[in-house]
Write a protein that holds these residues in place. Sequence first.
Motif, short mmCIF file in Angstrom:
data_model
loop_
_atom_site.label_atom_id
_atom_site.label_comp_id
_atom_site.label_asym_id
_atom_site.label_seq_id
_atom_site.Cartn_x
_atom_site.Cartn_y
_atom_site.Cartn_z
N PHE A 14 10.21 -4.64 -18.96
CA PHE A 14 9.33 -3.61 -18.39
C PHE A 14 9.23 -3.70 -16.87
O PHE A 14 9.34 -2.68 -16.19
N PRO A 15 9.04 -4.88 -16.28
CA PRO A 15 8.99 -4.96 -14.82
C PRO A 15 10.26 -4.46 -14.14
O PRO A 15 10.21 -3.85 -13.08
N ARG A 16 11.41 -4.70 -14.76
CA ARG A 16 12.68 -4.21 -14.19
C ARG A 16 12.67 -2.68 -14.14
O ARG A 16 13.25 -2.08 -13.26
N PHE A 17 12.02 -2.07 -15.10
CA PHE A 17 11.93 -0.62 -15.16
C PHE A 17 10.81 -0.09 -14.26
O PHE A 17 10.97 0.90 -13.55
N ALA A 18 9.64 -0.74 -14.28
CA ALA A 18 8.44 -0.18 -13.65
C ALA A 18 8.22 -0.59 -12.19
O ALA A 18 7.66 0.19 -11.42
N ASN A 19 8.59 -1.80 -11.82
CA ASN A 19 8.36 -2.25 -10.44
C ASN A 19 9.47 -1.73 -9.54
O ASN A 19 10.65 -1.90 -9.83
N GLY A 20 9.07 -1.14 -8.43
CA GLY A 20 10.04 -0.58 -7.50
C GLY A 20 10.74 -1.63 -6.66
O GLY A 20 10.40 -2.81 -6.67
N SER A 21 11.72 -1.18 -5.90
CA SER A 21 12.51 -2.10 -5.08
C SER A 21 11.67 -2.78 -4.01
O SER A 21 11.92 -3.94 -3.68
N PHE A 22 10.65 -2.11 -3.48
CA PHE A 22 9.78 -2.74 -2.47
C PHE A 22 9.11 -3.98 -3.06
O PHE A 22 9.02 -5.02 -2.41
N TRP A 23 8.64 -3.88 -4.29
CA TRP A 23 8.00 -5.01 -4.97
C TRP A 23 8.96 -6.17 -5.09
O TRP A 23 8.60 -7.33 -4.83
N TRP A 24 10.18 -5.90 -5.51
CA TRP A 24 11.17 -6.97 -5.72
C TRP A 24 11.62 -7.59 -4.40
O TRP A 24 11.86 -8.79 -4.33
N LYS A 25 11.73 -6.77 -3.36
CA LYS A 25 12.22 -7.26 -2.07
C LYS A 25 11.16 -8.02 -1.28
O LYS A 25 11.50 -8.75 -0.34
N HIS A 26 9.88 -7.84 -1.62
CA HIS A 26 8.81 -8.42 -0.80
C HIS A 26 7.79 -9.22 -1.61
O HIS A 26 6.61 -8.86 -1.66
N PRO A 27 8.21 -10.34 -2.19
CA PRO A 27 7.24 -11.17 -2.90
C PRO A 27 6.19 -11.77 -1.95
O PRO A 27 5.11 -12.16 -2.39
N GLU A 28 6.49 -11.81 -0.67
CA GLU A 28 5.54 -12.36 0.32
C GLU A 28 4.30 -11.48 0.48
O GLU A 28 3.31 -11.91 1.07
N PHE A 29 4.32 -10.27 -0.06
CA PHE A 29 3.17 -9.36 0.06
C PHE A 29 2.30 -9.34 -1.19
O PHE A 29 1.43 -8.49 -1.33
N ARG A 30 2.49 -10.29 -2.07
CA ARG A 30 1.71 -10.30 -3.31
C ARG A 30 0.37 -11.02 -3.13
O ARG A 30 0.22 -11.88 -2.27
N VAL A 31 -0.58 -10.64 -3.96
CA VAL A 31 -1.90 -11.26 -3.99
C VAL A 31 -1.73 -12.74 -4.36
O VAL A 31 -0.99 -13.06 -5.30
N LEU A 32 -2.41 -13.61 -3.63
CA LEU A 32 -2.37 -15.05 -3.92
C LEU A 32 -3.71 -15.50 -4.48
O LEU A 32 -4.77 -15.03 -4.04
N ASP A 33 -3.67 -16.44 -5.41
CA ASP A 33 -4.92 -17.03 -5.88
C ASP A 33 -5.34 -18.14 -4.90
O ASP A 33 -4.64 -18.41 -3.92
#
Length: 183
Positions: A14-33
């Motif tokens: 599902f993530p391969r289908f639903a998450n766009g290329s920006f999401w895959w290219k930029h893991p540095e922009f993800r929410v951190l705990d």
Amino acid sequence: MNGDYAESMWGGTFPRFANGSFWWKHPEFRVLDARGKPGSHQSFAFPEVREFKLNILREVAEQDIDGINLDFQRHPTFFGFEKPMSDAFKARYGIEANTVPQDDPRWFPLRFEMMNLFVREVRQLLDEAGKRKGRHLGLSARIDWKKYPTWGCDIETWLKEGMLDYLVVEIGRASCRERVSSP
């Protein structure tokens, strides 16, 4: 507002289908705990994330629409302990951000500042597109009745400044039953 899915969800299909290329290219922009572990959502603390989402909305605003709904109820969290947020927290309060919980009220004004920038820009792009079309394009937001400050939704400012045309408040099933059964 955050339709991002964990890489491992449903075996990764599902993530391969639903998450766009920006999401895959930029893991540095993800929410951190608080321990620095990344989640699946992109953080609105980063100008690049806000701009990416604004670009999508700009494209949508050029279509034959009456307005846009910012659904903050679906897939929060929009902020965590990313460097911009942690640095701002330490600068304002003099303590390390990861020493307080995510729902500590001291986070609210910092998140409000970031999200208000975004919502103002959405309102502006709708006003510009509406002017070109010769009509008003509406802006609504859907929020949780309790958790909206934790998520950075400063509804008081949004309404006071006239950014929204509609506000949709989700009260949840448990709360509905409680309200219905009370005298």
